[in-house]
Design an enzyme around this catalytic site. Sequence first.
Site, PDB file in Angstrom:
ATOM      1  N   LYS A   6       0.498  -1.054  -0.289  1.00  0.00           N
ATOM      2  CA  LYS A   6       0.046   0.017  -0.145  1.00  0.00           C
ATOM      3  C   LYS A   6       0.648   1.058   0.267  1.00  0.00           C
ATOM      4  O   LYS A   6       0.501   1.999  -0.966  1.00  0.00           O
ATOM      5  CB  LYS A   6      -1.105   0.246   1.542  1.00  0.00           C
ATOM      6  CG  LYS A   6      -1.958  -1.245   1.238  1.00  0.00           C
ATOM      7  CD  LYS A   6      -2.477  -1.189   2.008  1.00  0.00           C
ATOM      8  CE  LYS A   6      -4.118  -2.460   2.545  1.00  0.00           C
ATOM      9  NZ  LYS A   6      -4.529  -2.992   3.615  1.00  0.00           N
ATOM     10  N   GLN A  50      -4.765  -1.157   9.389  1.00  0.00           N
ATOM     11  CA  GLN A  50      -4.981  -2.825   9.006  1.00  0.00           C
ATOM     12  C   GLN A  50      -5.135  -3.275  10.455  1.00  0.00           C
ATOM     13  O   GLN A  50      -4.225  -3.964  11.280  1.00  0.00           O
ATOM     14  CB  GLN A  50      -2.900  -2.941   8.789  1.00  0.00           C
ATOM     15  CG  GLN A  50      -2.716  -4.204   8.215  1.00  0.00           C
ATOM     16  CD  GLN A  50      -3.762  -4.263   6.641  1.00  0.00           C
ATOM     17  OE1 GLN A  50      -3.488  -3.220   6.108  1.00  0.00           O
ATOM     18  NE2 GLN A  50      -4.671  -5.274   6.447  1.00  0.00           N
ATOM     19  N   ASP A  73     -11.719   2.154   3.061  1.00  0.00           N
ATOM     20  CA  ASP A  73     -11.276   0.547   3.463  1.00  0.00           C
ATOM     21  C   ASP A  73     -13.098  -0.092   3.448  1.00  0.00           C
ATOM     22  O   ASP A  73     -13.971  -0.816   2.891  1.00  0.00           O
ATOM     23  CB  ASP A  73     -10.915   0.020   4.704  1.00  0.00           C
ATOM     24  CG  ASP A  73      -9.911  -0.973   4.932  1.00  0.00           C
ATOM     25  OD1 ASP A  73      -8.898  -1.126   3.513  1.00  0.00           O
ATOM     26  OD2 ASP A  73      -9.118  -0.774   5.796  1.00  0.00           O
TER      27      ASP A  73
END
Length: 234
Positions: A6, A50, A73
């Site tokens: 990422k 995360q 997300d």
Amino acid sequence: MYVNSKKKACEELGIYSEEHALPQETTQEELLRLVEKLNNDSNIDGILVQLPLPKQIDEKTIINAIRPEKDVDAFHPVNVGKIMIGDFDFLPCTPAGVIELIKESGIEVCGKSCVVIGRSNIVGKPQAMLLLHQNGTVTICHSRTKNLAEVVRGADIVVAAVGVPEMITGDMIKEGAVVIDVGMNRLENKKLVGDVNFEQCEKKAAAITPVPGGVGPMTIAMLMKNTVKAAQLK
Ligand code: NDP
């Protein structure tokens, strides 16, 4: 591996990114304070926590603390609800990446029988919803599904998001089906394999994604897309 990919994608695209790698023993309050700081930072358009988190931290509480307009997300309940009614700003990255792969490959979903194996909030459930938005006829399978092989054999499009190495075998695939493997499983010998037995299923499938190099890079691309969209919406 995910975090590094990422960061690298951000660098390549010229998106500013910062990583806050906190110690394992970080408290929920500390993490909430950081999320709040980033919520209020006008230089930051997207926040990604995360997962999974250490056991002393409640995942739901943290996700709920991210401002929906910075939730790249698309895990916040507001964004999940918007996806449900088909009026969304962001789509969850992995399921959106799967849809993009299907579209770019010229595969029509409309009217097809789609079987999603897995019902997690981050992959299986939203995947089923996105296929439904594309007018697929969708079945969701999970650990309590009876006759899984039979259900999968009826599918024109199979999306496997289970986390069990190579559990989808060639005999479960209809001739000419499209097989998409979301699974990422590290074997004891360090080899990375998906949820699909690629060698067996490739022989039957009209199209199939490899692991690695299939859905994974699409997830990253969709995250970048969401981040750009968050900046544009701001
Ligand atoms: P979860 O563990 O949250 O969910 C797994 C799902 O599979 C559950 O719904 C579970 O059913 C179901 N399941 C487990 N065993 C079986 C079985 N034997 N038969 C049928 N269904 C079963 O996993 P995630 O959704 O988070 O991830 C799935 C996989 O995708 C993992 O390998 C993960 O690493 C990978 N992944 C890859 C990404 C990428 O970018 N490529 C991104 C995210 C995940 P039940 O609900 O009944 O327990």
